[in-house]
Motif scaffolding. Structure first.
Motif, PDB file in Angstrom:
ATOM      1  N   GLY A  37      50.645  65.908 -42.799  1.00 45.59           N
ATOM      2  CA  GLY A  37      51.698  64.977 -43.213  1.00 45.59           C
ATOM      3  C   GLY A  37      51.281  63.543 -42.940  1.00 45.59           C
ATOM      4  N   CYS A  38      51.544  62.700 -44.016  1.00 43.69           N
ATOM      5  CA  CYS A  38      51.235  61.360 -44.052  1.00 43.69           C
ATOM      6  C   CYS A  38      51.861  60.656 -45.277  1.00 43.69           C
ATOM      7  N   PRO A  39      52.655  59.500 -45.156  1.00 47.90           N
ATOM      8  CA  PRO A  39      53.193  58.912 -46.221  1.00 47.90           C
ATOM      9  C   PRO A  39      52.093  57.966 -46.921  1.00 47.90           C
ATOM     10  N   LEU A  40      51.142  57.844 -46.297  1.00 48.53           N
ATOM     11  CA  LEU A  40      50.275  56.619 -46.849  1.00 48.53           C
ATOM     12  C   LEU A  40      49.204  57.170 -48.014  1.00 48.53           C
ATOM     13  N   ALA A  41      48.842  56.283 -48.738  1.00 46.97           N
ATOM     14  CA  ALA A  41      47.607  56.707 -49.769  1.00 46.97           C
ATOM     15  C   ALA A  41      46.522  55.712 -49.618  1.00 46.97           C
ATOM     16  N   CYS A  42      46.007  55.703 -48.463  1.00 49.65           N
ATOM     17  CA  CYS A  42      44.805  54.868 -48.113  1.00 49.65           C
ATOM     18  C   CYS A  42      43.405  55.132 -48.878  1.00 49.65           C
ATOM     19  N   PRO A  43      43.057  54.039 -49.588  1.00 49.70           N
ATOM     20  CA  PRO A  43      41.993  54.550 -50.656  1.00 49.70           C
ATOM     21  C   PRO A  43      40.769  55.061 -49.954  1.00 49.70           C
ATOM     22  N   TYR A  44      40.578  54.866 -48.546  1.00 48.90           N
ATOM     23  CA  TYR A  44      39.331  55.152 -47.939  1.00 48.90           C
ATOM     24  C   TYR A  44      39.768  56.497 -46.908  1.00 48.90           C
ATOM     25  N   CYS A  45      40.981  56.949 -47.329  1.00 52.92           N
ATOM     26  CA  CYS A  45      41.256  58.193 -46.389  1.00 52.92           C
ATOM     27  C   CYS A  45      40.136  59.246 -46.317  1.00 52.92           C
ATOM     28  N   HIS A  46      39.639  59.932 -45.231  1.00 54.34           N
ATOM     29  CA  HIS A  46      38.615  60.826 -44.976  1.00 54.34           C
ATOM     30  C   HIS A  46      39.304  62.195 -44.965  1.00 54.34           C
ATOM     31  N   SER A  47      40.510  62.212 -44.764  1.00 55.49           N
ATOM     32  CA  SER A  47      41.286  63.616 -44.798  1.00 55.49           C
ATOM     33  C   SER A  47      42.362  63.706 -45.627  1.00 55.49           C
ATOM     34  N   PRO A  48      42.623  63.383 -46.940  1.00 54.66           N
ATOM     35  CA  PRO A  48      43.630  63.487 -48.014  1.00 54.66           C
ATOM     36  C   PRO A  48      44.183  64.945 -47.915  1.00 54.66           C
ATOM     37  N   HIS A  49      43.479  65.836 -47.476  1.00 54.09           N
ATOM     38  CA  HIS A  49      43.987  67.156 -47.579  1.00 54.09           C
ATOM     39  C   HIS A  49      45.357  67.547 -46.596  1.00 54.09           C
ATOM     40  N   LEU A  50      45.175  66.401 -45.584  1.00 57.89           N
ATOM     41  CA  LEU A  50      46.365  66.624 -44.448  1.00 57.89           C
ATOM     42  C   LEU A  50      47.562  65.710 -44.941  1.00 57.89           C
ATOM     43  N   GLN A  51      47.465  65.189 -46.127  1.00 56.41           N
ATOM     44  CA  GLN A  51      49.024  64.261 -46.416  1.00 56.41           C
ATOM     45  C   GLN A  51      49.993  65.120 -46.724  1.00 56.41           C
ATOM     46  N   PRO A  52      49.742  66.150 -47.606  1.00 55.15           N
ATOM     47  CA  PRO A  52      51.074  67.046 -47.841  1.00 55.15           C
ATOM     48  C   PRO A  52      51.370  67.775 -46.741  1.00 55.15           C
ATOM     49  N   PHE A  53      52.669  68.314 -46.352  1.00 50.97           N
ATOM     50  CA  PHE A  53      53.073  69.235 -45.497  1.00 50.97           C
ATOM     51  C   PHE A  53      52.894  70.659 -45.861  1.00 50.97           C
ATOM     52  N   GLY A  54      52.597  71.392 -45.176  1.00 51.94           N
ATOM     53  CA  GLY A  54      52.230  72.921 -45.681  1.00 51.94           C
ATOM     54  C   GLY A  54      52.292  73.861 -44.505  1.00 51.94           C
ATOM     55  N   PRO A  55      52.411  75.015 -44.707  1.00 50.02           N
ATOM     56  CA  PRO A  55      52.421  75.906 -43.503  1.00 50.02           C
ATOM     57  C   PRO A  55      51.119  75.528 -42.639  1.00 50.02           C
ATOM     58  N   GLY A  56      51.556  75.558 -41.195  1.00 52.88           N
ATOM     59  CA  GLY A  56      50.295  75.279 -40.278  1.00 52.88           C
ATOM     60  C   GLY A  56      49.409  76.189 -40.306  1.00 52.88           C
ATOM     61  N   ALA A  57      48.088  76.023 -40.113  1.00 54.37           N
ATOM     62  CA  ALA A  57      46.987  77.026 -40.434  1.00 54.37           C
ATOM     63  C   ALA A  57      46.971  77.673 -38.783  1.00 54.37           C
ATOM     64  N   LEU A  58      47.174  77.000 -37.794  1.00 56.97           N
ATOM     65  CA  LEU A  58      47.220  77.562 -36.428  1.00 56.97           C
ATOM     66  C   LEU A  58      48.543  77.915 -35.929  1.00 56.97           C
ATOM     67  N   SER A  59      48.785  78.872 -35.529  1.00 56.75           N
ATOM     68  CA  SER A  59      50.057  79.552 -34.995  1.00 56.75           C
ATOM     69  C   SER A  59      50.304  78.957 -33.515  1.00 56.75           C
ATOM     70  N   PRO A  60      51.650  78.961 -33.041  1.00 52.98           N
ATOM     71  CA  PRO A  60      51.828  78.493 -31.734  1.00 52.98           C
ATOM     72  C   PRO A  60      50.904  79.485 -30.727  1.00 52.98           C
ATOM     73  N   ARG A  61      50.724  80.831 -31.032  1.00 54.82           N
ATOM     74  CA  ARG A  61      50.141  81.740 -30.052  1.00 54.82           C
ATOM     75  C   ARG A  61      48.724  81.189 -29.885  1.00 54.82           C
ATOM     76  N   ALA A  62      48.048  80.771 -31.099  1.00 55.91           N
ATOM     77  CA  ALA A  62      46.685  80.681 -31.026  1.00 55.91           C
ATOM     78  C   ALA A  62      46.380  79.109 -30.485  1.00 55.91           C
ATOM     79  N   LEU A  63      47.362  78.181 -30.756  1.00 58.84           N
ATOM     80  CA  LEU A  63      47.295  76.843 -30.000  1.00 58.84           C
ATOM     81  C   LEU A  63      47.579  77.173 -28.294  1.00 58.84           C
ATOM     82  N   THR A  64      48.531  77.807 -27.887  1.00 63.86           N
ATOM     83  CA  THR A  64      48.621  78.135 -26.383  1.00 63.86           C
ATOM     84  C   THR A  64      47.313  78.694 -26.013  1.00 63.86           C
ATOM     85  N   GLY A  65      47.011  79.536 -26.712  1.00 66.23           N
ATOM     86  CA  GLY A  65      45.844  80.528 -26.353  1.00 66.23           C
ATOM     87  C   GLY A  65      44.492  79.658 -26.153  1.00 66.23           C
ATOM     88  N   PHE A  66      44.334  78.696 -26.928  1.00 65.90           N
ATOM     89  CA  PHE A  66      43.369  77.550 -26.955  1.00 65.90           C
ATOM     90  C   PHE A  66      43.339  76.922 -25.695  1.00 65.90           C
TER      91      PHE A  66
END
Length: 238
Positions: A37-66
């Motif tokens: 999630g990001c509302p900006l459109a910076c021309p130099y962005c190195h992670s444009p794939h993170l701009q839209p929201f979508g299902p999280g790739a890592l579950s709460p269980r994976a995060l707490t386990g890590f």
């Protein structure tokens, strides 16, 4: 009833996890959680794939386990993006990290200053991106009228008394010398003690089709001298 350790992570959408960094949280060995999630459109962005929201790739269980598996090996957790402050679950996640003994850090552009203000008590360090002059945010962010938000974020960080870095990604096609001098003046007026400038270095790379291609940029030494006359503790990062 025993608290559910996964509950603080239920509303956080984490796209990826960097298990180790010694660079993104000064003085700490840390992991990075990359949030969607990001509302900006910076021309130099190195992670444009993170701009839209979508299902999280890592579950709460994976995060707490890590986090459980890294106790004693890491001492900090960095939340980056995207723009982490776009997520309503960030505060709960920060509190959960602290409860497990981790120091917390945030990388933010300050585009949601009210959310940032609420989160500052839960942070040990923040890297704040100072994107553009307050009167002209469009070239560097792809969005207009963000100056007030950016100013509120800087004031909040400077007033909070926590460790921080205010930094700008620079390219002459987006921030000409006149813009950089205005930004230095604005930071000085707000009481900033230091400014980090990091030239755009990637080879030709265009995040958005409407943006001009950006090549590697070399910061002019004469401009750096002028900026340091305004803000002496300006650092040029290679």
């Amino acid at each position: 009833m025993t608290p559910d350790p996964e509950a603080p992570w239920a509303r956080l959408r984490v796209a990826a996890l960097t298990p180790f960094t010694s660079l993104d949280f000064p003085g700490h060995l840390a992991a990075i959680m990359h949030l969607q999630g990001c509302p900006l459109a910076c021309p130099y962005c190195h992670s444009p794939h993170l701009q839209p929201f979508g299902p999280g790739a890592l579950s709460p269980r994976a995060l707490t386990g890590f986090l459980a598996s890294r106790r004693g090996l890491l001492d900090g957790i960095v939340f980056s993006g995207g723009e982490p402050c776009a997520q309503i679950g960030l505060g709960d996640a920060l509190a959960a990290c602290r409860a497990q003994g981790y120091a917390t850090a945030l990388h933010s552009a300050g585009v949601y200053p009210h959310a940032l203000i609420r989160l500052l008590p839960l942070l040990d360090w923040i890297g704040l991106d100072w994107k553009a002059p307050l009167h002209d945010t469009a070239p560097a962010t792809g969005r207009v009228g963000l100056g007030r938000r950016f100013a509120q974020a800087v004031h909040a960080v400077l007033s909070a008394g926590i460790a921080h870095e205010i930094r700008t990604t620079w390219h002459p096609a987006l921030l000409p010398p006149s813009a950089m001098l205005v930004m230095a003046e604005q930071l000085a007026q707000m009481g900033a003690g230091a400014w980090v400038i990091q030239p755009y270095w990637r080879p030709v790379f265009t995040t958005y089709s409407a943006s001009p291609p950006l090549g590697e940029a070399v910061f002019p030494r004469t401009l750096l001298t002028q900026i340091r006359a305004i803000l002496p503790n300006t650092i040029l990062r290679p």
